[in-house]
Design a protein around this motif. Sequence first.
Motif, PDB file in Angstrom:
ATOM      1  N   LYS A  47       0.837  -1.201   0.000  1.00  0.00           N
ATOM      2  CA  LYS A  47       0.000   0.000   0.000  1.00  0.00           C
ATOM      3  C   LYS A  47       0.869   1.247   0.000  1.00  0.00           C
ATOM      4  CE  LYS A  47      -3.526  -2.322   2.729  1.00  0.00           C
ATOM      5  NZ  LYS A  47      -4.044  -2.504   4.061  1.00  0.00           N
ATOM      6  N   SER A  48       0.443   2.247  -0.742  1.00  0.00           N
ATOM      7  CA  SER A  48       1.125   3.528  -0.761  1.00  0.00           C
ATOM      8  C   SER A  48       0.695   4.348   0.450  1.00  0.00           C
ATOM      9  CB  SER A  48       0.802   4.269  -2.053  1.00  0.00           C
ATOM     10  OG  SER A  48       1.497   5.490  -2.091  1.00  0.00           O
ATOM     11  N   THR A  49       1.658   4.934   1.162  1.00  0.00           N
ATOM     12  CA  THR A  49       1.364   5.771   2.327  1.00  0.00           C
ATOM     13  C   THR A  49       2.155   7.068   2.211  1.00  0.00           C
ATOM     14  OG1 THR A  49       3.195   4.945   3.680  1.00  0.00           O
ATOM     15  CG2 THR A  49       1.139   3.688   3.754  1.00  0.00           C
ATOM     16  N   ALA A  50       1.948   7.959   3.159  1.00  0.00           N
ATOM     17  CA  ALA A  50       2.687   9.224   3.179  1.00  0.00           C
ATOM     18  C   ALA A  50       4.179   8.980   3.394  1.00  0.00           C
ATOM     19  CB  ALA A  50       2.139  10.140   4.267  1.00  0.00           C
ATOM     20  N   GLU A  51       4.532   7.920   4.113  1.00  0.00           N
ATOM     21  CA  GLU A  51       5.938   7.602   4.385  1.00  0.00           C
ATOM     22  C   GLU A  51       6.635   6.942   3.195  1.00  0.00           C
ATOM     23  OE1 GLU A  51       6.736   6.177   8.689  1.00  0.00           O
ATOM     24  OE2 GLU A  51       4.767   5.392   8.102  1.00  0.00           O
ATOM     25  N   THR A  53       5.983   3.187   0.774  1.00  0.00           N
ATOM     26  CA  THR A  53       5.147   2.027   0.480  1.00  0.00           C
ATOM     27  C   THR A  53       5.209   1.075   1.666  1.00  0.00           C
ATOM     28  OG1 THR A  53       5.653   2.249  -1.860  1.00  0.00           O
ATOM     29  CG2 THR A  53       4.737   0.150  -1.155  1.00  0.00           C
ATOM     30  N   SER A  54       4.052   0.751   2.244  1.00  0.00           N
ATOM     31  CA  SER A  54       4.023  -0.195   3.353  1.00  0.00           C
ATOM     32  C   SER A  54       3.755  -1.591   2.804  1.00  0.00           C
ATOM     33  CB  SER A  54       2.976   0.196   4.393  1.00  0.00           C
ATOM     34  OG  SER A  54       1.687  -0.045   3.915  1.00  0.00           O
ATOM     35  N   VAL A  67       8.330  -0.504   5.639  1.00  0.00           N
ATOM     36  CA  VAL A  67       8.068   0.693   4.849  1.00  0.00           C
ATOM     37  C   VAL A  67       9.280   0.908   3.964  1.00  0.00           C
ATOM     38  CG1 VAL A  67       7.747   3.188   4.867  1.00  0.00           C
ATOM     39  CG2 VAL A  67       6.559   1.780   6.541  1.00  0.00           C
TER      40      VAL A  67
END
Length: 78
Positions: A47-51, A53-54, A67
């Motif tokens: 999943k794409s996150t603000a940090e 890719t998780s 991450v």
Amino acid sequence: MSARAVFQAVLCSLVMVSALSPAHALTEQELIAKLEAAGYSQIRDIKSTAEGTSVKATKNGKEVSIVVDRSGKIQERR
């Protein structure tokens, strides 16, 4: 400072920034290959996150949360 010197300084700065920035984001296949090369398996829940890719994966028989930041650095979350 002459216009030519300013132009050269700006051009040099742009070249340096582009050389230090990732050329493109990793594709899912590239991300999986990178993680497998680092010893991870059963890679899932990407999943794409603000940090960055998780990811959920397994390493040394243990479930881990990871991450991968925009520069490609892999960090395990605890």
